[in-house]
Design a protein around this motif. Sequence first.
Motif, PDB file in Angstrom:
ATOM      1  N   LYS A 195      35.041  48.220  43.224  1.00  0.00           N
ATOM      2  CA  LYS A 195      36.388  47.907  43.689  1.00  0.00           C
ATOM      3  C   LYS A 195      36.323  46.648  44.553  1.00  0.00           C
ATOM      4  O   LYS A 195      35.794  46.676  45.665  1.00  0.00           O
ATOM      5  CB  LYS A 195      36.969  49.064  44.513  1.00  0.00           C
ATOM      6  CG  LYS A 195      36.906  50.425  43.821  1.00  0.00           C
ATOM      7  CD  LYS A 195      37.736  50.477  42.556  1.00  0.00           C
ATOM      8  CE  LYS A 195      37.672  51.864  41.919  1.00  0.00           C
ATOM      9  NZ  LYS A 195      38.360  51.906  40.609  1.00  0.00           N
ATOM     10  N   SER A 196      36.868  45.547  44.046  1.00  0.00           N
ATOM     11  CA  SER A 196      36.822  44.314  44.839  1.00  0.00           C
ATOM     12  C   SER A 196      37.851  44.362  45.964  1.00  0.00           C
ATOM     13  O   SER A 196      37.525  44.089  47.122  1.00  0.00           O
ATOM     14  CB  SER A 196      37.063  43.099  43.944  1.00  0.00           C
ATOM     15  OG  SER A 196      38.383  43.102  43.430  1.00  0.00           O
ATOM     16  N   ALA A 197      39.101  44.664  45.644  1.00  0.00           N
ATOM     17  CA  ALA A 197      40.200  44.761  46.614  1.00  0.00           C
ATOM     18  C   ALA A 197      40.432  43.467  47.381  1.00  0.00           C
ATOM     19  O   ALA A 197      41.043  43.479  48.444  1.00  0.00           O
ATOM     20  CB  ALA A 197      39.959  45.918  47.590  1.00  0.00           C
ATOM     21  N   PHE A 198      39.945  42.346  46.862  1.00  0.00           N
ATOM     22  CA  PHE A 198      40.233  41.053  47.489  1.00  0.00           C
ATOM     23  C   PHE A 198      41.720  40.741  47.320  1.00  0.00           C
ATOM     24  O   PHE A 198      42.315  41.005  46.284  1.00  0.00           O
ATOM     25  CB  PHE A 198      39.398  39.942  46.863  1.00  0.00           C
ATOM     26  CG  PHE A 198      37.913  40.117  47.063  1.00  0.00           C
ATOM     27  CD1 PHE A 198      37.388  40.305  48.327  1.00  0.00           C
ATOM     28  CD2 PHE A 198      37.046  40.087  45.986  1.00  0.00           C
ATOM     29  CE1 PHE A 198      36.020  40.468  48.528  1.00  0.00           C
ATOM     30  CE2 PHE A 198      35.676  40.238  46.163  1.00  0.00           C
ATOM     31  CZ  PHE A 198      35.168  40.429  47.438  1.00  0.00           C
ATOM     32  N   GLY A 199      42.325  40.162  48.332  1.00  0.00           N
ATOM     33  CA  GLY A 199      43.733  39.825  48.246  1.00  0.00           C
ATOM     34  C   GLY A 199      44.651  41.019  48.413  1.00  0.00           C
ATOM     35  O   GLY A 199      45.846  40.941  48.125  1.00  0.00           O
ATOM     36  N   SER A 200      44.119  42.137  48.885  1.00  0.00           N
ATOM     37  CA  SER A 200      44.929  43.333  49.111  1.00  0.00           C
ATOM     38  C   SER A 200      44.550  43.939  50.457  1.00  0.00           C
ATOM     39  O   SER A 200      43.740  43.380  51.198  1.00  0.00           O
ATOM     40  CB  SER A 200      44.703  44.355  47.998  1.00  0.00           C
ATOM     41  OG  SER A 200      43.399  44.921  48.088  1.00  0.00           O
ATOM     42  N   GLY A 233      42.730  46.417  50.965  1.00  0.00           N
ATOM     43  CA  GLY A 233      41.327  46.812  50.933  1.00  0.00           C
ATOM     44  C   GLY A 233      41.178  48.256  50.526  1.00  0.00           C
ATOM     45  O   GLY A 233      42.162  48.971  50.317  1.00  0.00           O
ATOM     46  N   VAL A 234      39.955  48.697  50.396  1.00  0.00           N
ATOM     47  CA  VAL A 234      39.668  50.070  49.990  1.00  0.00           C
ATOM     48  C   VAL A 234      39.904  51.008  51.167  1.00  0.00           C
ATOM     49  O   VAL A 234      39.316  50.845  52.239  1.00  0.00           O
ATOM     50  CB  VAL A 234      38.218  50.197  49.476  1.00  0.00           C
ATOM     51  CG1 VAL A 234      37.877  51.648  49.176  1.00  0.00           C
ATOM     52  CG2 VAL A 234      38.036  49.345  48.221  1.00  0.00           C
ATOM     53  N   VAL A 235      40.772  51.989  50.963  1.00  0.00           N
ATOM     54  CA  VAL A 235      41.212  52.902  52.017  1.00  0.00           C
ATOM     55  C   VAL A 235      40.383  54.194  51.980  1.00  0.00           C
ATOM     56  O   VAL A 235      40.170  54.765  50.902  1.00  0.00           O
ATOM     57  CB  VAL A 235      42.706  53.236  51.851  1.00  0.00           C
ATOM     58  CG1 VAL A 235      43.169  54.246  52.895  1.00  0.00           C
ATOM     59  CG2 VAL A 235      43.538  51.949  51.931  1.00  0.00           C
ATOM     60  N   ALA A 236      39.940  54.637  53.135  1.00  0.00           N
ATOM     61  CA  ALA A 236      39.070  55.812  53.213  1.00  0.00           C
ATOM     62  C   ALA A 236      39.701  57.047  52.582  1.00  0.00           C
ATOM     63  O   ALA A 236      39.054  57.768  51.824  1.00  0.00           O
ATOM     64  CB  ALA A 236      38.709  56.091  54.671  1.00  0.00           C
ATOM     65  N   VAL A 277      32.077  47.832  47.139  1.00  0.00           N
ATOM     66  CA  VAL A 277      33.363  47.438  47.709  1.00  0.00           C
ATOM     67  C   VAL A 277      33.338  45.970  48.117  1.00  0.00           C
ATOM     68  O   VAL A 277      32.433  45.534  48.847  1.00  0.00           O
ATOM     69  CB  VAL A 277      33.719  48.308  48.932  1.00  0.00           C
ATOM     70  CG1 VAL A 277      35.040  47.850  49.539  1.00  0.00           C
ATOM     71  CG2 VAL A 277      33.796  49.780  48.537  1.00  0.00           C
ATOM     72  N   GLY A 278      34.350  45.219  47.666  1.00  0.00           N
ATOM     73  CA  GLY A 278      34.480  43.837  48.100  1.00  0.00           C
ATOM     74  C   GLY A 278      35.123  43.744  49.473  1.00  0.00           C
ATOM     75  O   GLY A 278      34.654  43.015  50.343  1.00  0.00           O
ATOM     76  N   ARG A 279      36.188  44.508  49.676  1.00  0.00           N
ATOM     77  CA  ARG A 279      36.897  44.482  50.953  1.00  0.00           C
ATOM     78  C   ARG A 279      37.302  45.894  51.336  1.00  0.00           C
ATOM     79  O   ARG A 279      38.012  46.583  50.586  1.00  0.00           O
ATOM     80  CB  ARG A 279      38.148  43.607  50.856  1.00  0.00           C
ATOM     81  CG  ARG A 279      39.034  43.624  52.101  1.00  0.00           C
ATOM     82  CD  ARG A 279      40.316  42.826  51.873  1.00  0.00           C
ATOM     83  NE  ARG A 279      41.273  43.011  52.964  1.00  0.00           N
ATOM     84  CZ  ARG A 279      41.301  42.285  54.081  1.00  0.00           C
ATOM     85  NH1 ARG A 279      40.417  41.321  54.242  1.00  0.00           N
ATOM     86  NH2 ARG A 279      42.199  42.514  55.008  1.00  0.00           N
ATOM     87  N   PHE A 280      36.864  46.333  52.491  1.00  0.00           N
ATOM     88  CA  PHE A 280      37.313  47.603  53.046  1.00  0.00           C
ATOM     89  C   PHE A 280      38.616  47.369  53.800  1.00  0.00           C
ATOM     90  O   PHE A 280      38.834  46.290  54.365  1.00  0.00           O
ATOM     91  CB  PHE A 280      36.278  48.174  54.021  1.00  0.00           C
ATOM     92  CG  PHE A 280      34.995  48.629  53.381  1.00  0.00           C
ATOM     93  CD1 PHE A 280      34.888  49.896  52.840  1.00  0.00           C
ATOM     94  CD2 PHE A 280      33.887  47.784  53.331  1.00  0.00           C
ATOM     95  CE1 PHE A 280      33.701  50.323  52.268  1.00  0.00           C
ATOM     96  CE2 PHE A 280      32.699  48.196  52.753  1.00  0.00           C
ATOM     97  CZ  PHE A 280      32.605  49.468  52.218  1.00  0.00           C
TER      98      PHE A 280
END
Length: 207
Positions: free
Chosen positions: A62-67, A69-72, A121-124
Motif C-alpha cells: 500500500k503506497s498511500a502517497f498523496g492521501s 496514509g494507511v490507517v491503523a 507501506v509507503g505512507r502511514f
Amino acid sequence: MEAFESFVAVALEDEGFVVSEAVKFPVKQPTAKSAYVEVQTHGFEVDLVAARGDRLVLASVKSAFGSRGVVAEHVTGATANLRARKLYALLNNDAVRDAVVLGASQRFGYRPEQIEIRLYVGRFAAPTTGVHEVKIRQWCATQKVGAGPIRVFGVSDVVAKVVRAAQKKQYRNNPVLVTMKALEAAGLLKLALPDPIDDNQGLLTAD
C-alpha cells in the motif's frame, strides 16, 4: 506492477527472492443471504509473491502517497468502514488469510510454516506523530499466521534496500535501479547508506 510495488520488488530481490506480480488465490466465503447458507468462491489477489528456497512471501503493498496514509483501524479491521476493512482482508480476516496461505502452500509446494505475510507501506497516516505506524506494527506483531507474525516495512526500509541494490556494479535493466543511477549521475542523489541494513527488519515484538 504498480510503481511502489516495483520498489518493493527490488527490495525483495535484494533479499534473494524471485518476485512475481499479483497472484489470485481462491477463497470461499459465505454470502449475506439469510434464508439459507450459500458459499461463493472469489479470487483474492495478493499484490506480490516472492519465493526463495526456504521462504515464500505474500506481500500486501500500500503506497498511500498523496492521501491520508494507511490507517491503523483499517489494517486491524477495527472500523465500521467495510470497504476500508476489505482492503486489508489478507491481514485482518482470519478466513481469508488462512485460505490464501493454504492455497499458496498447495500451489507452490511450501509448508505453511515457510510462508510469511508482509505489509509494505509507503505512507502511514499521521506520519508526524507516528501513532498509526506504531499501532500497526504492534498489532501485526501479535498476529500468528504461516511463519509467524505479520512483518511490516515502511518506505525507509524499502528505499534502503533499493539503494543497496543500486550500489552494485552489475548493470540491471530495471526501471527503479536505472532511475536511482540516473539521479546519482545527475548529482541529485548519493547512493550511500549511512548504516548497515538489517535484513530482519520489519519484525516488531509485541511488548
